[in-house]
Design an enzyme around this catalytic site. Structure first.
Site, PDB file in Angstrom:
ATOM      1  N   CYS A  74       0.862  -1.186   0.000  1.00  0.00           N
ATOM      2  CA  CYS A  74       0.000   0.000   0.000  1.00  0.00           C
ATOM      3  C   CYS A  74       0.892   1.228   0.000  1.00  0.00           C
ATOM      4  O   CYS A  74       1.636   1.458   0.956  1.00  0.00           O
ATOM      5  CB  CYS A  74      -0.916  -0.004   1.219  1.00  0.00           C
ATOM      6  SG  CYS A  74      -1.919   1.488   1.383  1.00  0.00           S
ATOM      7  N   HIS A 167      -2.732  -4.404 -10.770  1.00  0.00           N
ATOM      8  CA  HIS A 167      -3.550  -3.253 -11.155  1.00  0.00           C
ATOM      9  C   HIS A 167      -3.984  -3.380 -12.606  1.00  0.00           C
ATOM     10  O   HIS A 167      -3.234  -3.855 -13.460  1.00  0.00           O
ATOM     11  CB  HIS A 167      -2.767  -1.951 -10.983  1.00  0.00           C
ATOM     12  CG  HIS A 167      -2.483  -1.610  -9.563  1.00  0.00           C
ATOM     13  ND1 HIS A 167      -3.340  -0.869  -8.793  1.00  0.00           N
ATOM     14  CD2 HIS A 167      -1.449  -1.947  -8.760  1.00  0.00           C
ATOM     15  CE1 HIS A 167      -2.834  -0.748  -7.574  1.00  0.00           C
ATOM     16  NE2 HIS A 167      -1.684  -1.398  -7.537  1.00  0.00           N
ATOM     17  N   GLU A 216     -10.473  -0.729  -5.171  1.00  0.00           N
ATOM     18  CA  GLU A 216      -9.440  -1.593  -4.613  1.00  0.00           C
ATOM     19  C   GLU A 216     -10.023  -2.955  -4.232  1.00  0.00           C
ATOM     20  O   GLU A 216     -11.105  -3.029  -3.630  1.00  0.00           O
ATOM     21  CB  GLU A 216      -8.807  -0.954  -3.382  1.00  0.00           C
ATOM     22  CG  GLU A 216      -7.983   0.290  -3.692  1.00  0.00           C
ATOM     23  CD  GLU A 216      -7.048   0.643  -2.559  1.00  0.00           C
ATOM     24  OE1 GLU A 216      -6.254  -0.228  -2.151  1.00  0.00           O
ATOM     25  OE2 GLU A 216      -7.118   1.790  -2.078  1.00  0.00           O
ATOM     26  N   CYS A 225      -5.083   5.675  -3.664  1.00  0.00           N
ATOM     27  CA  CYS A 225      -4.325   4.426  -3.710  1.00  0.00           C
ATOM     28  C   CYS A 225      -2.943   4.753  -4.256  1.00  0.00           C
ATOM     29  O   CYS A 225      -2.814   5.141  -5.425  1.00  0.00           O
ATOM     30  CB  CYS A 225      -5.026   3.390  -4.586  1.00  0.00           C
ATOM     31  SG  CYS A 225      -4.119   1.838  -4.754  1.00  0.00           S
ATOM     32  N   GLY A 226      -1.920   4.606  -3.413  1.00  0.00           N
ATOM     33  CA  GLY A 226      -0.571   4.966  -3.831  1.00  0.00           C
ATOM     34  C   GLY A 226      -0.014   4.061  -4.908  1.00  0.00           C
ATOM     35  O   GLY A 226       0.535   4.534  -5.905  1.00  0.00           O
ATOM     36  N   GLY A 228      -1.790   2.361  -6.880  1.00  0.00           N
ATOM     37  CA  GLY A 228      -2.637   2.614  -8.041  1.00  0.00           C
ATOM     38  C   GLY A 228      -2.198   3.840  -8.815  1.00  0.00           C
ATOM     39  O   GLY A 228      -2.206   3.853 -10.056  1.00  0.00           O
TER      40      GLY A 228
END
Length: 282
Positions: A74, A167, A216, A225-226, A228
């Protein structure tokens, strides 16, 4: 009644309940994440993140999503872990470069400190993974870039990237009008992604600016979302919308992240904030 101490933190509104296991015992973390993540009957959050001892880094991070499933990485969470270990004195006050052990490997953070507290962090997220088998994604080619994918009767063009977690990025004309609660689960559980997938819906503003919403896996739509955002910039570069080696600002519902994608790695920069401290009865 036994109690467990926690810290509520967020990175641009991607919020988790942070719990130290340095001085607190093991629990049923899956069940506790489901309980604490509930925004009406619990603390409220996108899940819980454990800050644990590590024999290979300054600390180890474990992530449990709101549905109790364990995540691998994350980006917003790891910045908050960096703040957690610094602000709580788990590393010395002169140590502004810290390492965090994750299921996706050890990550290095450069902390920005003001008045003795971490304000933001720059994270080396490691190299982007584009090989479908390693994401994992079911695809015949060596890269799943701008590939047509039928989802719930509609064909979307998608790019698959792993940033330590899978992703699926798709570029759209409008992010605000999307009904993510309806379409998000169809992406998350699509058979092309055997371990489920995080899905980013992205509008290109210009070659330095993107707007993104994210669904997510295990948590539903979150405000940020980092990983992401990192995957989104990788996909934008691979599709010719942005350029490698340049800072790209990603606007998310909770705030902005700055991402740089190079041949060697992906660098993410963004804030980390503490909301409050508390105790929960077990």
């Amino acid at each position: 009644m036994k109690k467990l101490r926690f810290t509520k933190m967020h990175g641009i509104s991607n919020d988790y309940v942070y719990i130290s296991t340095f001085d607190q015992p093991e629990q049923d973390w899956e069940a506790l994440s489901i309980r604490l993540s509930d925004r009406r009957t619990g603390v409220g959050g996108d899940g819980i993140i454990l800050v644990c001892p590590s024999d290979k880094a300054d600390a180890k991070m474990r992530i449990f999503n709101a549905d109790g499933s364990e995540g691998m990485m994350c980006g917003n969470g790891i910045r908050c872990v960096g703040k957690f270990v610094y602000d709580k004195g788990l590393v010395s006050a002169d140590k502004t470069t810290v390492t965090i052990d994750t299921l996706s490997g050890v990550k290095t953070l450069e902390l920005t400190v003001k008045d003795g507290k971490v304000q933001s962090a720059r994270v080396d997220m490691g190299a982007a993974i584009l090989n479908p088998a390693d994401i994992p994604a079911v695809f015949d080619g060596d890269r799943m870039i701008d590939a047509p994918l039928e989802v719930d009767g509609k064909v979307w063009n998608v790019t698959a990237v792993s940033m330590g977690n899978p992703h699926c990025v798709t570029f759209v004309d409008d992010t605000d009008g999307l009904e993510l609660e309806k379409i998000g689960p169809h992406f998350e559980h699509h058979p092309a992604f055997p371990e489920r997938v995080n899905t980013e819906f992205v509008k290109v503003i210009d070659d330095r600016t993107l707007r993104m919403r994210v669904w997510e896996r295990g948590s539903g739509e979150t405000w940020a979302c980092g990983t992401g955002a990192c995957a989104t910039v990788v996909a934008a570069c691979e599709n010719g919308y942005c350029k490698k080696g340049e800072d790209v600002t990603v606007h998310l519902r909770g705030g902005d992240l700055v991402i740089r994608y190079t041949d060697e790695t992906v660098i993410m920069t963004g804030p980390a904030a503490t909301v409050f401290e508390g105790e929960v009865e077990l």
